[in-house]
Design an enzyme around this catalytic site. Sequence first.
Site, short mmCIF file in Angstrom:
data_model
loop_
_atom_site.label_atom_id
_atom_site.label_comp_id
_atom_site.label_asym_id
_atom_site.label_seq_id
_atom_site.Cartn_x
_atom_site.Cartn_y
_atom_site.Cartn_z
N GLY A 177 0.84 -1.18 0.00
CA GLY A 177 0.00 0.00 0.00
C GLY A 177 0.88 1.24 0.00
O GLY A 177 1.97 1.24 0.58
N CYS A 178 0.43 2.30 -0.66
CA CYS A 178 1.27 3.51 -0.73
C CYS A 178 1.44 4.14 0.65
O CYS A 178 2.53 4.60 1.00
CB CYS A 178 0.70 4.50 -1.73
SG CYS A 178 -1.05 4.89 -1.52
N ASN A 179 0.38 4.17 1.45
CA ASN A 179 0.50 4.69 2.80
C ASN A 179 1.41 3.81 3.64
O ASN A 179 2.25 4.29 4.41
CB ASN A 179 -0.88 4.75 3.48
CG ASN A 179 -1.83 5.72 2.81
OD1 ASN A 179 -1.42 6.65 2.12
ND2 ASN A 179 -3.12 5.51 2.99
#
Length: 342
Positions: A148-150
């Site tokens: 996930g980017c976060n």
Amino acid sequence: MTHKIAILGASGYTGAELVRLIAGHPNMEIVALSGERKAGMAYRDVFPHLRHLDLPDLVKIDEIDFANVDLAFCALPHATSQAVIRELPADLRIVDLSADFRLRDLDEYEKWYGKPHGAPHLQPEAVYGLTEFYREKIRAARLVAGTGCNAATGQYALRPLMTGGLIDLDDIVIDLKAAVSGAGRALKENLLHAELSEGYHPYAIGGTHRHLAEFDQEFSRVAGRPVRVQFTPHLIPANRGILVTVYVKGDAEKVHAALADAYKDEPFILTLPFGEAPSTRHIRGSNYCHIGVVADRIEGRTIIVAALDNLTKGSSGQALQNANLMLGEVETAGLMAAPVFP
């Protein structure tokens, strides 16, 4: 050697970002692009900014001849990826950009995503795609699960600090600001300009964001015992970028030294001079992540700030970095472009 590449889900933001990056790769050729709802359309009509490229038209996935494909990027929605990937050739190299293979524990997947895993027989071979920490496993993998980017941003700020007693593992607060492209290209009322601009919106408050499952999995794995962080994301009126501010208990200079040492040989992770903080403006459109460390006015507390582009280092750039390893290419190929400024 030129590698034949397919991009499944090429009509979304991460698909377009993959096309943009691969266009600058010396040894990759895109031979197939899928887009179920836009099948039959010329790619230039879906993304006019890429009209200068000679690309195949969009088709449905079942129209692709995978015998002519060396590696497929799967940029499809969550749950859709599992259903598609389980039907692909068993020897096809795949980099999946969805959440479908990120969690090793199938019960955890069902808990966070609300349904049983759709391809449980494939999960054991999936390698978590945080390149800097799983490089050798990725090199040998057939199936890589993009992070996930976060989750990637928070991990870059914290992973090197999880051992050695540098910080208090039971007192970590992650405050994250995410640009709107992270929500995808589908039409959503809350993403309309009139409802998003000039505002700043916290969401998934209180520990409901699905990327927490990745934090739990990865931080606990590194620390060798359960680690649970506080995490609140915020949607900001920007197209690209993630900025995470992490609050920890620990000596700021030691924290900075640990991060600088951990990333000193990494081509895409830059630790800024002590006391400086990064900005999303300085990593836009690039595969770089900038990390800064600042001492808090309260003795023994430290602030870590990390910034990356959610579509590049947080997703498609990371995917290409992993694909380079899987195909025996130079890891940085196609990824060395400087950030876009202003």
